[in-house]
Write an enzyme that holds these catalytic residues in place. Structure first.
Site, PDB file in Angstrom:
ATOM      1  N   LYS A  43      12.631 -24.362  30.936  1.00 41.80           N
ATOM      2  CA  LYS A  43      12.369 -24.995  29.628  1.00 41.80           C
ATOM      3  C   LYS A  43      11.466 -26.208  29.822  1.00 41.80           C
ATOM      4  CE  LYS A  43      14.897 -26.580  25.500  1.00 41.80           C
ATOM      5  NZ  LYS A  43      16.243 -26.818  24.915  1.00 41.80           N
TER       6      LYS A  43
ATOM      7  N   SER B 177      17.128 -24.593  20.535  1.00 41.97           N
ATOM      8  CA  SER B 177      15.756 -24.956  20.867  1.00 41.97           C
ATOM      9  C   SER B 177      15.225 -24.263  22.123  1.00 41.97           C
ATOM     10  CB  SER B 177      15.651 -26.466  21.044  1.00 41.97           C
ATOM     11  OG  SER B 177      16.398 -26.899  22.160  1.00 41.97           O
TER      12      SER B 177
ATOM     13  N   SER C 112      21.615 -25.289  21.932  1.00 47.65           N
ATOM     14  CA  SER C 112      20.265 -24.815  22.241  1.00 47.65           C
ATOM     15  C   SER C 112      20.159 -23.766  23.340  1.00 47.65           C
ATOM     16  CB  SER C 112      19.365 -25.998  22.589  1.00 47.65           C
ATOM     17  OG  SER C 112      18.959 -26.626  21.406  1.00 47.65           O
TER      18      SER C 112
HETATM   19  N1  GLN Z   1      20.032 -27.082  16.752  1.00 47.96           N
HETATM   20  C1  GLN Z   1      20.519 -28.246  17.394  1.00 47.96           C
HETATM   21  C2  GLN Z   1      19.727 -29.427  16.907  1.00 47.96           C
HETATM   22  O1  GLN Z   1      18.747 -29.204  16.269  1.00 47.96           O
HETATM   23  C3  GLN Z   1      20.428 -28.001  18.846  1.00 47.96           C
HETATM   24  C4  GLN Z   1      19.967 -29.103  19.700  1.00 47.96           C
HETATM   25  C5  GLN Z   1      20.003 -28.789  21.151  1.00 47.96           C
HETATM   26  O2  GLN Z   1      20.972 -28.223  21.631  1.00 47.96           O
HETATM   27  N2  GLN Z   1      18.984 -29.241  21.848  1.00 47.96           N
HETATM   28  O3  GLN Z   1      20.079 -30.534  17.123  1.00 47.96           O
END
Ligand code: GLN
Length: 466
Positions: free
Chosen positions: A74, A149, A173
């Site tokens: 990532k 994400s 995420s």
């Molecule tokens: N969807 C969550 C957010 O927008 C996930 C964030 C994450 O795990 N990086 O905060």
């Protein structure tokens, strides 16, 4: 191909690590134009790593399991000498100066990092649509989002453009994209994997985790990268042994799984409800006991998360000024004008929204009403889990309330996007591990009991395969 099979073939000299890597890049060149899993490729470094593995094999060395394994990383995890943008324009042009601890450990095992994967800007989002650098499509249905994400990491694994991938999980995420793309996703206990070299989003919630094709593969990568790291004071020594890799079925089958009733209420799509019915029946069919439990503060989790998370994010994002790389221009403007200009152009809408939310809930006069209160709710949620784990060994829940959605479906409505995190954020608030297994269910476990979740997931895979 799984890590185990790859390793066997590599040691049998059915193919070399360099050949496997060339094949991976052929696949990426052929498919990634359409899918968009990768933001950048680390061709030279990867080939050097693969050739080093082949050299050692030629010298008759017995190699670690991860040797030669092509991995996606990532783009918020530092891979030395490669770009690291976190999906943000404000980091465009930045090249990582060092390896994250997780990367250093993977490299020490001979793993091959093929490239950096797309993501929502700084990890803010649930569809990868918040990336400043374009879309990632879901390899299972190109008209749908891959989740986020870590959408690029999940798509790379699902699209056969990596055997496994690293992601990060602050609120789901790793897990929601694993669910959407049909792969395994492991979010570890807070502290199990060092965060050194992970670009921070919300430091008390952030974890480095894994997307993989099978539970075994996730366990192998987890075993390799977990443990205490002097560079991350929140990291802890490994607490598991062999049981991480080979769960004794008798031990697993003696477990009791809890179904938190708050996670099975209204608001779940019909397809998800049916899927969960099937999964519950399968666990029962394996003679694992299943019983209802309650996590009474679940209803407040989303509100608490969307206060704590932006609060910490606003503090973490303050460091990016766009001056040395990214959007910042030179010219004769004052330092303040340059900051305003660099940040206005460098951060996307969601990042700006969270910076505003976060600074607001931390500001004088509102701190007690919002941030301090959210922290108390966080404790209540962690206590709910503690109470549940006095009765059961693990919890079984849906991952996302809906099936993968279409591009653009939720981008105009941030609240709708936030709601898709409802079942995943609680594990981050409580700091506990969670595992997603296809066809898309979540197992949540006791702190540092990843091996329990992996054991249950492995038994489920076996039962489905037979
Ligand atoms: N969807 C969550 C957010 O927008 C996930 C964030 C994450 O795990 N990086 O905060």
């Amino acid at each position: 191909m799984t890590i185990g099979k790859f390793h066997e073939s590599l040691m049998n000299r059915d193919f070399s690590a360099a050949e496997a890597l060339r094949e991976t890049y052929r696949e990426i060149d052929a498919r990634d134009g359409e899918i968009g899993a990768y933001l950048s490729l680390a061709r030279d470094g990867a080939m050097e790593a693969a050739e080093a593995v082949d050299d050692r094999i030629a010298h008759g060395e017995r190699m670690p399991l991860l040797s030669g394994i092509p991995l996606g990383i990532k783009d918020n995890i530092m891979l030395e000498g490669e770009p690291c943008t976190a999906g943000s324009k404000i980091l465009e042009g930045y090249v990582a100066a060092y390896d994250a601890t997780a990367i250093a450990k993977l490299k020490a095992e001979g793993a091959v990092c093929v490239g950096k994967t797309n993501m929502d800007e700084f990890g803010m989002g649930s569809s990868t649509e918040n990336s400043a650098f374009g879309k990632t499509r879901n390899p299972r249905d190109l008209s749908k989002v891959p989740g986020g994400s870590s959408g690029g990491s999940a798509a790379a694994v699902a699209g056969n453009m990596a055997i496994a991938a690293l992601g990060s999980d602050t609120g789901g995420s790793i897990r929601q994209p694993a669910d959407f793309c049909g792969v395994v996703g492991l979010k570890p206990t807070y502290g199990a994997i060092s965060r050194y070299g992970l670009i921070p989003l919300a430091s008390s919630l952030d974890t480095v985790g894994i997307e993989a094709k099978t539970v075994d593969d996730a366990a192998i990568v987890f075993g390799a990268i977990s443990g205490k790291d002097p560079h991350d004071a929140t990291s802890v020594e490994k607490t598991y042994g062999k049981e991480l890799y080979e769960s004794r079925p008798e031990r697993i089958r003696a477990m009791t799984i809890g179904l938190p009733k708050e996670y099975f209420g209204a608001g779940i799509a019909k397809e998800i409800g049916e899927r969960m019915d099937g999964v519950i029946a399968a666990f029962k069919g394996m003679d694992i006991r299943v019983k209802e439990v309650s996590l009474p503060h679940t209803a407040y989790a989303l509100s608490a998360y969307y206060i704590i998370m932006p609060a910490e994010a606003s503090a973490n994002l303050a460091r990016f000024d766009g001056i040395r790389y990214g959007t910042g221009g030179g010219g004769s403007a004052s330092i303040k004008e340059r900051y305003v200009d660099a940040k206005s152009r460098g951060f996307g809408e969601e990042a700006k929204r969270r910076i505003m939310l976060g600074t607001y809930v931390l500001s004088s006069g509102y701190y007690d009403a919002y941030y301090a209160k959210a922290q108390k709710v966080r404790t209540l949620i962690a206590n709910d889990f503690k109470a549940a784990f006095a009765e059961v060994d693990a919890l079984l829940t849906p991952v996302s309330p809906t099936l993968p959605f279409a591009f653009g479906e939720k981008t105009d409505d941030p609240l709708a996007m936030y709601l898709s995190d409802i079942f995943t954020i609680t594990a981050n608030l409580a700091g506990i591990p969670a595992l997603v297994v296809p066809p898309g269910f979540q197992l949540i476990g006791k702190p540092f009991h990843e091996h329990d979740l992996l054991g249950l997931g492995r038994e489920y895979e076996r039962a489905m395969a037979s």
